[in-house]
Design an enzyme around this catalytic site. Structure first.
Site, PDB file in Angstrom:
ATOM      1  N   THR A   1     -21.429 -33.263 -19.276  1.00 16.40           N
ATOM      2  CA  THR A   1     -20.567 -34.039 -20.169  1.00 16.40           C
ATOM      3  C   THR A   1     -21.355 -34.605 -21.340  1.00 16.40           C
ATOM      4  O   THR A   1     -20.818 -34.809 -22.429  1.00 16.40           O
ATOM      5  CB  THR A   1     -19.889 -35.167 -19.362  1.00 16.40           C
ATOM      6  OG1 THR A   1     -19.082 -34.558 -18.372  1.00 16.40           O
ATOM      7  CG2 THR A   1     -19.021 -36.051 -20.222  1.00 16.40           C
TER       8      THR A   1
ATOM      9  N   TYR B   1     -11.589 -32.585 -21.575  1.00 10.90           N
ATOM     10  CA  TYR B   1     -12.705 -32.151 -22.413  1.00 10.90           C
ATOM     11  C   TYR B   1     -13.383 -30.984 -21.726  1.00 10.90           C
ATOM     12  O   TYR B   1     -13.107 -30.667 -20.570  1.00 10.90           O
ATOM     13  CB  TYR B   1     -13.717 -33.293 -22.631  1.00 10.90           C
ATOM     14  CG  TYR B   1     -14.486 -33.646 -21.382  1.00 10.90           C
ATOM     15  CD1 TYR B   1     -13.933 -34.459 -20.403  1.00 10.90           C
ATOM     16  CD2 TYR B   1     -15.761 -33.115 -21.157  1.00 10.90           C
ATOM     17  CE1 TYR B   1     -14.626 -34.756 -19.236  1.00 10.90           C
ATOM     18  CE2 TYR B   1     -16.459 -33.411 -19.995  1.00 10.90           C
ATOM     19  CZ  TYR B   1     -15.891 -34.235 -19.033  1.00 10.90           C
ATOM     20  OH  TYR B   1     -16.567 -34.518 -17.885  1.00 10.90           O
TER      21      TYR B   1
ATOM     22  N   THR C   1     -23.212 -35.004 -14.471  1.00  8.51           N
ATOM     23  CA  THR C   1     -23.317 -35.995 -13.390  1.00  8.51           C
ATOM     24  C   THR C   1     -22.864 -35.449 -12.033  1.00  8.51           C
ATOM     25  O   THR C   1     -23.233 -35.994 -11.003  1.00  8.51           O
ATOM     26  CB  THR C   1     -22.476 -37.255 -13.703  1.00  8.51           C
ATOM     27  OG1 THR C   1     -21.106 -36.870 -13.826  1.00  8.51           O
ATOM     28  CG2 THR C   1     -22.945 -37.955 -14.963  1.00  8.51           C
ATOM     29  N   ASP C   2     -22.059 -34.371 -12.027  1.00  8.13           N
ATOM     30  CA  ASP C   2     -21.468 -33.918 -10.753  1.00  8.13           C
ATOM     31  C   ASP C   2     -22.525 -33.520  -9.727  1.00  8.13           C
ATOM     32  O   ASP C   2     -22.354 -33.786  -8.532  1.00  8.13           O
ATOM     33  CB  ASP C   2     -20.536 -32.715 -10.996  1.00  8.13           C
ATOM     34  CG  ASP C   2     -19.232 -33.112 -11.668  1.00  8.13           C
ATOM     35  OD1 ASP C   2     -18.998 -34.313 -11.871  1.00  8.13           O
ATOM     36  OD2 ASP C   2     -18.447 -32.194 -11.998  1.00  8.13           O
TER      37      ASP C   2
ATOM     38  N   LYS D   1     -23.573 -40.521  -6.692  1.00  2.00           N
ATOM     39  CA  LYS D   1     -22.437 -40.778  -7.580  1.00  2.00           C
ATOM     40  C   LYS D   1     -21.344 -41.451  -6.760  1.00  2.00           C
ATOM     41  O   LYS D   1     -20.968 -40.952  -5.695  1.00  2.00           O
ATOM     42  CB  LYS D   1     -21.942 -39.446  -8.167  1.00  2.00           C
ATOM     43  CG  LYS D   1     -20.917 -39.597  -9.274  1.00  2.00           C
ATOM     44  CD  LYS D   1     -20.571 -38.249  -9.922  1.00  2.00           C
ATOM     45  CE  LYS D   1     -19.647 -38.452 -11.108  1.00  2.00           C
ATOM     46  NZ  LYS D   1     -19.298 -37.197 -11.788  1.00  2.00           N
TER      47      LYS D   1
ATOM     48  N   GLU E   1     -24.957 -40.782  19.866  1.00  2.00           N
ATOM     49  CA  GLU E   1     -23.819 -40.319  20.679  1.00  2.00           C
ATOM     50  C   GLU E   1     -23.915 -38.828  20.964  1.00  2.00           C
ATOM     51  O   GLU E   1     -23.116 -38.284  21.720  1.00  2.00           O
ATOM     52  CB  GLU E   1     -22.502 -40.630  19.967  1.00  2.00           C
ATOM     53  CG  GLU E   1     -22.155 -42.115  19.952  1.00  2.00           C
ATOM     54  CD  GLU E   1     -20.765 -42.360  19.376  1.00  2.00           C
ATOM     55  OE1 GLU E   1     -19.770 -42.082  20.076  1.00  2.00           O
ATOM     56  OE2 GLU E   1     -20.688 -42.816  18.220  1.00  2.00           O
TER      57      GLU E   1
HETATM   58  N1  ASP Z   1     -18.307 -32.106 -14.759  1.00  2.00           N
HETATM   59  C1  ASP Z   1     -19.343 -32.733 -15.554  1.00  2.00           C
HETATM   60  C2  ASP Z   1     -20.674 -32.140 -15.144  1.00  2.00           C
HETATM   61  O1  ASP Z   1     -21.143 -32.436 -14.081  1.00  2.00           O
HETATM   62  C3  ASP Z   1     -19.302 -34.204 -15.369  1.00  2.00           C
HETATM   63  C4  ASP Z   1     -20.366 -34.984 -16.079  1.00  2.00           C
HETATM   64  O2  ASP Z   1     -21.342 -34.480 -16.595  1.00  2.00           O
HETATM   65  O3  ASP Z   1     -20.231 -36.233 -16.126  1.00  2.00           O
HETATM   66  O4  ASP Z   1     -21.214 -31.355 -15.879  1.00  2.00           O
END
Ligand code: ASP
Length: 324
Positions: A8, A21, A87-88, A160, A281
Site C-alpha cells: 500500500t 485502491y 502490511t499484510d 498486525k 493438554e
Molecule cells: N494489501 C496490502 C499489502 O499488504 C496492504 C498494505 O500494504 O497495507 O500489500
C-alpha cells in the site's frame, strides 16, 4: 539502499478519500522523490525487487530479496537497508529475513496502511522514520526491524492487529524495540530469539523452500485438511489450534499419524497472544508433536520451512522453536 517490493505504501487510488485502491503502482524512484527530506538523513539509492501487494508475496520474491540484502550488507559502502513492503505479510517476510540475513547492519522494513494518494497518507513519514532508523548506528545488531507509525518493532515480535487502522502493529508479548519521532530514534531493548549473525540458517545454495501448510482448528474439526496437506506434499503442517494449541481428538489423531510418517507437525494457536507449551493438554512427547512457543502459526511456518532445509529429528525442531 532502499529495496521496494510493493504494498500500500506504493499504492494509489482514484481519489484521496476512496477506500478502494491498488497496491504496488508507484515505483521506487517515485517513492524516493515523494520524501525528499529522507535524503538529508542518508545517501539513498533505490532498487525495485517487485511491485506487488504483499498478499501475493511468494518464494521467488523472498529468495531474490534475501540474496540481494545479503549482497548489499556485505558491501563496505552500504550502511543499512530499508525495505518497503505491504502490511499484510510484512511479519512473515520480516521474520524470514531475521533468520537468513547475515549482518549486524540495520535492515529496516516499513509499510503503510493508506495508499500514497490518500488524505493523511502515512507512508511518507513511515519511510522517513525507517531511513532514520537504518542510518542510526544504535539500530545495529537488533535483527530485522519494522518501523511503522512511530514505533520500532522486532520482526519476531510484531503482529498486525487491525485490518484498516493506521495503528495496526503491536508487539504484544515482548514489547517494541523503540520509538522514532520525526527521525529521532530511542531504543529500549534487544529482540528476543536468535537472529541474523547468530542464526544457524543459511540460504546458500537454496533455490526453493519446503512446503509447510497451516490449518486452522475449530469446533467439530476433522482430519480431512490435515491429510490433504500431506497429500499435497507438505513436509510440515502447522495447526493454528484453539487455546493452548488444542484441537479435536480426531484432528489430533490425524496430526499424530502424520508425525509418525516423518511429516513435522507443529501445534500453534489461533489466539493472538500467549505461548503454546509442550505437554499441557496434549501429550506431545507421546505423539511426536512440536509446540510453537510464542510463534504465531504464520511465523511458525516460516521457521519450519527453514528448519526443513536440513534433515532434523523432532527434538531438534523443538529446540529451534525454543531458540528462535
Ligand atoms: N494489501 C496490502 C499489502 O499488504 C496492504 C498494505 O500494504 O497495507 O500489500
Amino acid at each position: 539502499m532502499v529495496l521496494a517490493t510493493g504494498g500500500t505504501i506504493a499504492g494509489a487510488a482514484g481519489s484521496d478519500v476512496q477506500a478502494g485502491y491498488a497496491s504496488g503502482l508507484v515505483g521506487v524512484e517515485e517513492l524516493l522523490a515523494a520524501v525528499p527530506q529522507a535524503r538529508k538523513l542518508a545517501t539513498l539509492r533505490g532498487e525495485q525487487i517487485s511491485n506487488i501487494g504483499s498478499q501475493d508475496m511468494n518464494d521467488e520474491v523472498w529468495l531474490k530479496l534475501a540474496h540481494r540484502v545479503n549482497e548489499l550488507v556485505a558491501m563496505a559502502d552500504v550502511d543499512g537497508v530499508v525495505i518497503t513492503h505491504g502490511t499484510d505479510t510484512i511479519e512473515e517476510t520480516g521474520y524470514f529475513l531475521n533468520l537468513v540475513v547475515k549482518s549486524r547492519k540495520p535492515v529496516v522494513m516499513t509499510a503503510s496502511m493508506r495508499p500514497s494518494t490518500a488524505l493523511s497518507a502515512d507512508g511518507p513519514l513511515n519511510f522517513f522514520n525507517a531511513v532514520a532508523v537504518a542510518a542510526d548506528p544504535d539500530a545495529a545488531g537488533r535483527g530485522v526491524l519494522v518501523v511503522i507509525n512511530d514505533w520500532i518493532h522486532g520482526a519476531r515480535a510484531l503482529t498486525k492487529t487491525s485490518t484498516t487502522a493506521v495503528q495496526t502493529f503491536l508487539s504484544p508479548l515482548q514489547g517494541m524495540i523503540g520509538t522514532v519521532a520525526y527521525g529521532a530514534a530511542e531504543f529500549y531493548r534487544l529482540p528476543v530469539g536468535r537472529h541474523t549473525t547468530e542464526s544457524e540458517f543459511s540460504l546458500d545454495g537454496a533455490n526453493a523452500l519446503p512446503r509447510v501448510d497451516i490449518i486452522m482448528a475449530h469446533e467439530n474439526m476433522d482430519g480431512v485438511l490435515i491429510n490433504a496437506a500431506a497429500a499435497a506434499g507438505a513436509r510440515g503442517v502447522v495447526v493454528a489450534g484453539v487455546g493452548n494449541g488444542n484441537m479435536t481428538a480426531s484432528a489430533l489423531d490425524a496430526l499424530a499419524a502424520l508425525a509418525r510418517k516423518g511429516i513435522v507437525a507443529v501445534r500453534s494457536t489461533r489466539v493472538t497472544t500467549g505461548r503454546v507449551s509442550r505437554n499441557v493438554e496434549v501429550d506431545d512427547d507421546q505423539l511426536g508433536l512440536i509446540a510453537s512457543g510464542e510463534l504465531s502459526p504464520h511465523k511458525a511456518r516460516v521457521l519450519l520451512r527453514l528448519a526443513l532445509l536440513t534433515p532434523r529429528t523432532p527434538a531438534d525442531v523443538q529446540r529451534l522453536f525454543h531458540e528462535y
